[in-house]
Design a protein around this motif. Sequence first.
Motif, PDB file in Angstrom:
ATOM      1  N   SER A   1       0.817  -1.198  -0.134  1.00 38.26           N
ATOM      2  CA  SER A   1      -0.021   0.048   0.135  1.00 38.26           C
ATOM      3  C   SER A   1       0.748   1.232  -0.171  1.00 38.26           C
ATOM      4  O   SER A   1       0.407   2.159  -0.536  1.00 38.26           O
TER       5      SER A   1
ATOM      6  N   TYR B   1      -2.679   1.022  -9.915  1.00 38.18           N
ATOM      7  CA  TYR B   1      -3.229   0.400  -8.778  1.00 38.18           C
ATOM      8  C   TYR B   1      -2.910  -1.090  -8.969  1.00 38.18           C
ATOM      9  O   TYR B   1      -2.744  -2.073  -7.942  1.00 38.18           O
TER      10      TYR B   1
ATOM     11  N   LEU C   1       1.006   3.384  -3.222  1.00 36.25           N
ATOM     12  CA  LEU C   1      -0.211   4.075  -3.482  1.00 36.25           C
ATOM     13  C   LEU C   1      -0.471   5.274  -2.689  1.00 36.25           C
ATOM     14  O   LEU C   1      -0.859   6.444  -3.441  1.00 36.25           O
TER      15      LEU C   1
ATOM     16  N   ILE D   1      -2.157   6.493 -11.461  1.00 35.60           N
ATOM     17  CA  ILE D   1      -1.883   5.790 -10.505  1.00 35.60           C
ATOM     18  C   ILE D   1      -1.910   4.096 -10.935  1.00 35.60           C
ATOM     19  O   ILE D   1      -2.617   3.745 -11.429  1.00 35.60           O
TER      20      ILE D   1
ATOM     21  N   ARG E   1       1.144   8.950  -3.863  1.00 32.32           N
ATOM     22  CA  ARG E   1       0.452   9.606  -5.000  1.00 32.32           C
ATOM     23  C   ARG E   1      -1.024   9.777  -5.005  1.00 32.32           C
ATOM     24  O   ARG E   1      -1.471  10.548  -5.506  1.00 32.32           O
TER      25      ARG E   1
ATOM     26  N   THR F   1       5.954   1.562 -10.160  1.00 35.65           N
ATOM     27  CA  THR F   1       6.419   1.693  -9.095  1.00 35.65           C
ATOM     28  C   THR F   1       7.928   1.328  -9.290  1.00 35.65           C
ATOM     29  O   THR F   1       8.613   1.607  -8.201  1.00 35.65           O
TER      30      THR F   1
END
Length: 675
Positions: free
Chosen positions: A68, A205, A71, A203, A74, A260
Motif C-alpha cells: 500500500s 493500482y 499508492l 496511478i 500518489r 512503481t
Amino acid sequence: MAVLTSKPGTQMRGRPLMVGVLLLAMLPAALDQTALSPALPAIGAEFRGGLGYDSWVICAYLLAMTASVMLWGRLGDQFGHKSLLIAALLIFLIGSVLSGLAWDLDSLNVFRAVQGLGAGGLVVLSQVIAGDLVPPHRRGRYQGLFGAVFGVATIVGSLFGALFVDHLSWRWIMLINLPIAVVTMALAAIVLPAPVELEKHRIDYLGPALLAGSVGLIMVTTVGVIQHSWTSVRAVEVGSVAVALGIGWALTQRRAAEPTLPLNLFRNPVFSIGGTIDFIAGFVLFGSLIYVPVFLQVVTGRSAGVSGLYLLPLILGVLVMAIVSGHLISRTGRYKALLVTGMALTTLGLLLCSRLETTTATLAISLALGVLGCGLGLVVQVPIIAVQNAVDYRRLGVGTSGVTMCRAVGGVMGITVFSAILGHQIAARMAEAVRAVQLPPEVDIAAIRQDPRLLSMLPPGTRATVSDAFAHSFQIMFLWSVPVAFAGVLLALLLRGTAARTTANVSDLGEACGAVPTVRSSECEIERQLSALLRSDADTTEKLEQTYADLGEHAGTDAAPGCLWILCRVARAGSIPADLLYEGTGAAAEEGRRYVNRLVADGLLARQNGNLAITTEGQALAERLQTCMQRTLTKFLDGWSTEEFPQLSEHLARLSRQFLGDDAQQHILKPRAAT
C-alpha cells in the motif's frame, strides 16, 4: 508536491506542534511491525496454532504495508495529504481494534492486513506532509528526524510489545492504538493545514496488488513445502499462480505511465546486486527480531519482558554500527569493505545463534546477538548508498525505492522461511523426543506444540528432553539462514566499489532499518540529500562563518561573514525592520548593529523610515553570492550534469536562495564573528 495553505509566520510558530502530530501518527505504525514478536507464544497458545504457524500475524501486516505504501503518496497528491492521512489513521484504527478483538488466527491475520494497509499511509504521508511544511533547504533535518524515529521504532518494537505481554495482554498492544489514533485524528484535523494545489497522477493500482499477491503465494508455497510436506503437484499448482501474478506485475511495470519499479533498473548490476543484498539483510534482520524473543521464552523459560531485554545487544549493534558506517562512508567515500565485513559478521552471528542451547549463558547469548547486530548495522545502509551512487538523476527516486522494497520483501520472506523451518523441525523433533519419555496423562505432544508454556507441567527430566527438542529446532532454523547470509558475502565481493558521490553519502535510519519502501521522487531525494549537506555546513558558528567567508572570497568581497548573512537576509525581503535581524540587546545584537553600519557605509544597504533596504550594489553582491553558492552545490552532484538535467539547476538555485540569509543562521552574529 502539494502546497499548504498557511502564512509563513504561522507555519513557523506552529511547526513543532504539527511535527509532533505527524510523529505521533507514524510511531504506532512503525512499532507494530515487530511489537507482536514477543507475543507469538501467547497468541499461538490462545488460538491453538503453535510455533511456526503464527508468522502470518507479522507477515500480513508487513506485506499489506509494503504494497500500500506505493499508492498512498500518489493518492495524497491527488486528493490531499491531510485528508488521506486522516483516512489512513481511520483504517489503522479499525484494523487495530479488530486485531485486539480477534477470535482466531485467521481473523487476526486478516485484521492485521487491514492495519498494515493503514500503516503504509501513516508512514508515507506523515513524512510527505512534514516535507510540505518546511522549505527544501530544511527538509533534510525533518526527514532525518522522521527516518530516525521510524528506524528506531522498528527495531525496538519487540521491547514495546514485551512490556504489554508481561503486564497486560498481547491484545493491548493493538487496543492501545485506539486512544492514540483518535487523539491524532482530532489534532490532525485541527492543526494541519489543507493543500491548495493538487497534482494528478496516473496511478498504478494493479501493479502493487499483483506484487502483493505474487509474494503472498510464494510465502504460502514455501510454508506448504517446508512445513506441511506438500506434494510436488500441489506445490507446482500454487507456485505457478504465484509466477503468473509475478509476470503480470512485470507487464504492468512495462506499460504503466508511472511504474512503481521500472524493470530496466535490473539491467544495472549495482542495483541488481545491491537489491539482492538488501533482500538478504531484511531476511536476516526481521527473521531474527521476530524469533529470538520466541527462542528465549520457549527454550530458556524467560518471560516476554526479559526476552525483549535480551534483544538489546542486537538492537544496539544495528543502530550504533549503522551510524558508524554512515560516518565512515561520509569521510572516506568508500563502502565495499564495510559491506563485506558486515555480511561476514552477519554470517558469523547467525552461526553463533545456531549453537544456542537451553543452558547457554547470558554472556554467550549477548555475544551472539551483538555480533549479528553489528554485522547487520554495517550492511543496512550500504546497498542504498551503492545504488544512489550508480544510477543517474532520473532514476534516483525509483532506484532508492526499489532497493528498499527489496529489503521489505526480504523481511517478509525471512519471517516466512524462519517460521516454516521452525514448525517443521518442532514437529519432527518433538515426535522423536516423546518416544523416549513418558508424558503425563493430561499433556500430549500436540498440546505442547500449541502451547510451549505447558513444558512447566512436565517432570524435570522429561522437561529437559522436550526442551532440548525445541532448542534443536531453533538451532536448525538459524543454521539454514547461514548459507543465505554467506551468499551476501559473495555478492558483496562482486559489488563495484567505486568512490561514492557526495550526495550518495547522505542516508537515514528510516531507509536503513525500516521495512517499508522509501517513496520519493528524484527531486525530493536530491533536495533531501543537499539539504542535509547544507545543514552540516551550518550546524556550528565556525562552519557557518567559513561557508560565508568562502562564498565572499569567490564573490570578490572581503566583508565579514556576519555582514554577508545580513545582506542576504535583507535581499530576500527587499526591505526589513532592523530589529528583526537580531534578537534582544545582548552582545549578538550589538555586533549585528555594527555589521549593519558597515553595510550602510559601504553602500550595500540603506536606511529608509526605520527599515533597512537593499541597494543596487547590495543586490548585485547578493546575486553573486547566490551564484557562488549554486556552483558549490553543483560540485556535490559529481556525475550528474546540470546541462543534461536542467531541472537540477532550478533546484540548486532555489536551495541557494533559501540557504543564504536563513533565519536559523542568526547565531553567526556572535561577537567572535567579527574577528
